[in-house]
Design an enzyme around this catalytic site. Sequence first.
Site, PDB file in Angstrom:
ATOM      1  N   GLN A 136      41.605  46.800  26.606  1.00 46.63           N
ATOM      2  CA  GLN A 136      40.213  47.210  27.141  1.00 46.63           C
ATOM      3  C   GLN A 136      40.353  47.724  28.578  1.00 46.63           C
ATOM      4  OE1 GLN A 136      37.892  43.897  28.869  1.00 46.63           O
ATOM      5  NE2 GLN A 136      36.049  44.630  28.007  1.00 46.63           N
ATOM      6  N   HIS A 179      43.321  41.467  33.342  1.00 49.20           N
ATOM      7  CA  HIS A 179      43.008  40.330  32.703  1.00 49.20           C
ATOM      8  C   HIS A 179      43.375  40.192  31.217  1.00 49.20           C
ATOM      9  CE1 HIS A 179      39.307  42.300  31.579  1.00 49.20           C
ATOM     10  NE2 HIS A 179      39.431  41.634  30.524  1.00 49.20           N
TER      11      HIS A 179
HETATM   12  C1  V0V Z   1      41.436  39.032  42.172  1.00 43.22           C
HETATM   13  N1  V0V Z   1      42.741  38.459  42.186  1.00 43.22           N
HETATM   14  C2  V0V Z   1      43.368  38.499  41.114  1.00 43.22           C
HETATM   15  C3  V0V Z   1      42.715  39.386  40.265  1.00 43.22           C
HETATM   16  N2  V0V Z   1      41.527  39.730  40.995  1.00 43.22           N
HETATM   17  N3  V0V Z   1      44.592  38.020  40.477  1.00 43.22           N
HETATM   18  C4  V0V Z   1      45.054  38.321  39.319  1.00 43.22           C
HETATM   19  N4  V0V Z   1      44.050  39.108  38.699  1.00 43.22           N
HETATM   20  C5  V0V Z   1      43.079  39.656  39.157  1.00 43.22           C
HETATM   21  N5  V0V Z   1      42.215  40.174  38.093  1.00 43.22           N
HETATM   22  C6  V0V Z   1      43.171  37.616  43.443  1.00 43.22           C
HETATM   23  C7  V0V Z   1      43.274  38.345  44.497  1.00 43.22           C
HETATM   24  O1  V0V Z   1      44.325  39.317  44.697  1.00 43.22           O
HETATM   25  C8  V0V Z   1      43.185  37.459  45.796  1.00 43.22           C
HETATM   26  O2  V0V Z   1      44.367  36.852  45.746  1.00 43.22           O
HETATM   27  C9  V0V Z   1      42.256  36.420  45.211  1.00 43.22           C
HETATM   28  O3  V0V Z   1      42.308  36.382  43.676  1.00 43.22           O
HETATM   29  C10 V0V Z   1      40.854  36.523  45.668  1.00 43.22           C
HETATM   30  O4  V0V Z   1      40.476  37.929  45.170  1.00 43.22           O
HETATM   31  P1  V0V Z   1      39.481  38.849  46.014  1.00 43.22           P
HETATM   32  O5  V0V Z   1      39.947  40.353  45.788  1.00 43.22           O
HETATM   33  O6  V0V Z   1      39.132  38.410  47.435  1.00 43.22           O
HETATM   34  O7  V0V Z   1      38.243  38.929  44.960  1.00 43.22           O
HETATM   35  P2  V0V Z   1      37.054  37.749  44.741  1.00 43.22           P
HETATM   36  O8  V0V Z   1      37.587  36.557  44.967  1.00 43.22           O
HETATM   37  O9  V0V Z   1      35.806  38.449  45.214  1.00 43.22           O
HETATM   38  O10 V0V Z   1      37.163  37.989  43.016  1.00 43.22           O
HETATM   39  C11 V0V Z   1      38.096  37.780  42.335  1.00 43.22           C
HETATM   40  C12 V0V Z   1      37.660  36.957  41.137  1.00 43.22           C
HETATM   41  C13 V0V Z   1      36.638  38.151  40.620  1.00 43.22           C
HETATM   42  C14 V0V Z   1      38.651  36.784  40.047  1.00 43.22           C
HETATM   43  C15 V0V Z   1      37.021  35.758  41.131  1.00 43.22           C
HETATM   44  O11 V0V Z   1      37.410  39.256  40.159  1.00 43.22           O
HETATM   45  C16 V0V Z   1      36.002  37.668  39.424  1.00 43.22           C
HETATM   46  O12 V0V Z   1      35.147  36.867  39.258  1.00 43.22           O
HETATM   47  N6  V0V Z   1      36.242  38.120  38.014  1.00 43.22           N
HETATM   48  C17 V0V Z   1      35.701  37.974  36.673  1.00 43.22           C
HETATM   49  C18 V0V Z   1      34.718  39.065  36.258  1.00 43.22           C
HETATM   50  C19 V0V Z   1      35.643  40.333  35.965  1.00 43.22           C
HETATM   51  O13 V0V Z   1      36.605  40.436  36.427  1.00 43.22           O
HETATM   52  N7  V0V Z   1      34.915  41.319  35.395  1.00 43.22           N
HETATM   53  C20 V0V Z   1      35.439  42.359  35.064  1.00 43.22           C
HETATM   54  C21 V0V Z   1      35.729  42.310  33.529  1.00 43.22           C
HETATM   55  P3  V0V Z   1      45.266  36.919  47.435  1.00 43.22           P
HETATM   56  O14 V0V Z   1      45.487  38.684  47.244  1.00 43.22           O
HETATM   57  O15 V0V Z   1      44.239  36.564  48.404  1.00 43.22           O
HETATM   58  O16 V0V Z   1      46.290  36.230  47.559  1.00 43.22           O
HETATM   59  S1  V0V Z   1      34.455  42.325  32.579  1.00 43.22           S
HETATM   60  C22 V0V Z   1      35.211  42.236  30.947  1.00 43.22           C
HETATM   61  O17 V0V Z   1      36.583  41.746  30.750  1.00 43.22           O
HETATM   62  C23 V0V Z   1      34.182  42.246  29.949  1.00 43.22           C
HETATM   63  C24 V0V Z   1      32.811  42.745  29.921  1.00 43.22           C
HETATM   64  C25 V0V Z   1      34.725  42.080  28.405  1.00 43.22           C
HETATM   65  O18 V0V Z   1      35.837  41.776  28.218  1.00 43.22           O
HETATM   66  O19 V0V Z   1      33.925  41.871  27.615  1.00 43.22           O
HETATM   67 CO    CO Z   2      37.569  41.585  29.163  1.00 39.83          CO
END
Ligand code: V0V
Ligand code: CO
Length: 146
Positions: free
Chosen positions: A62, A86
């Site tokens: 993806q 991810h």
């Molecule tokens: C952030 N962090 C990650 C990360 N994104 N670590 C590993 N992998 C990732 N992808 C770490 C980041 O480095 C920070 O750590 C900490 O998490 C907090 O990040 P932030 O930049 O302050 O951001 P937040 O807290 O506002 O948001 C992070 C989260 C957010 C993961 C909570 O991205 C989220 O809710 N993601 C889920 C939704 C998503 O990703 N949607 C897009 C794909 P340090 O640096 O402080 O240590 S949509 C999809 O896949 C679809 C539609 C599908 O498959 O069908």
């Molecule tokens: Co996805």
Amino acid sequence: MFTGFTRIDHVGIACHDLEERISFYESTFGLVVVSREVNEAQGVKEAMLHVSDGPSGASYVQLLEPMGPDTPVGKFLAKRGEGVHHVGYGVDDVAAALEAIGAKDVRLLDERPRHGSMGASIAFLHPKDVGGVLTELVQAPKGEPE
Ligand code: V0V
Ligand code: CO
């Protein structure tokens, strides 16, 4: 113990330019785009490229381009640059998986399933509770080949 993963459904890869990255995957690896969607709720433009079919369904790459800087993928790109964003695991029942995994001290980013690519139900687990890996649960739509 939760034992419900059925396959790697997809690996999500963050990029700045979706069309450019699609061209690379097509011309370098011969992968084929099977779906392109804009998911406003997730703040992404994304494409699914089919990799293989297995007994429990298909697996994909993806490719994800953010719709703005203040989105999950936009923030990720600013902090870490392009790369693996991810891992999405197939499950038969995402609501049941959330309940089982939520009982294990893993923070659920989604308390209930949301809309994902190609009609799937999806939910995310916090990367900080999964050894630094943003983890997605994917339930493919019922009655359709994946
Ligand atoms: C952030 N962090 C990650 C990360 N994104 N670590 C590993 N992998 C990732 N992808 C770490 C980041 O480095 C920070 O750590 C900490 O998490 C907090 O990040 P932030 O930049 O302050 O951001 P937040 O807290 O506002 O948001 C992070 C989260 C957010 C993961 C909570 O991205 C989220 O809710 N993601 C889920 C939704 C998503 O990703 N949607 C897009 C794909 P340090 O640096 O402080 O240590 S949509 C999809 O896949 C679809 C539609 C599908 O498959 O069908
Ligand atoms: Co996805």
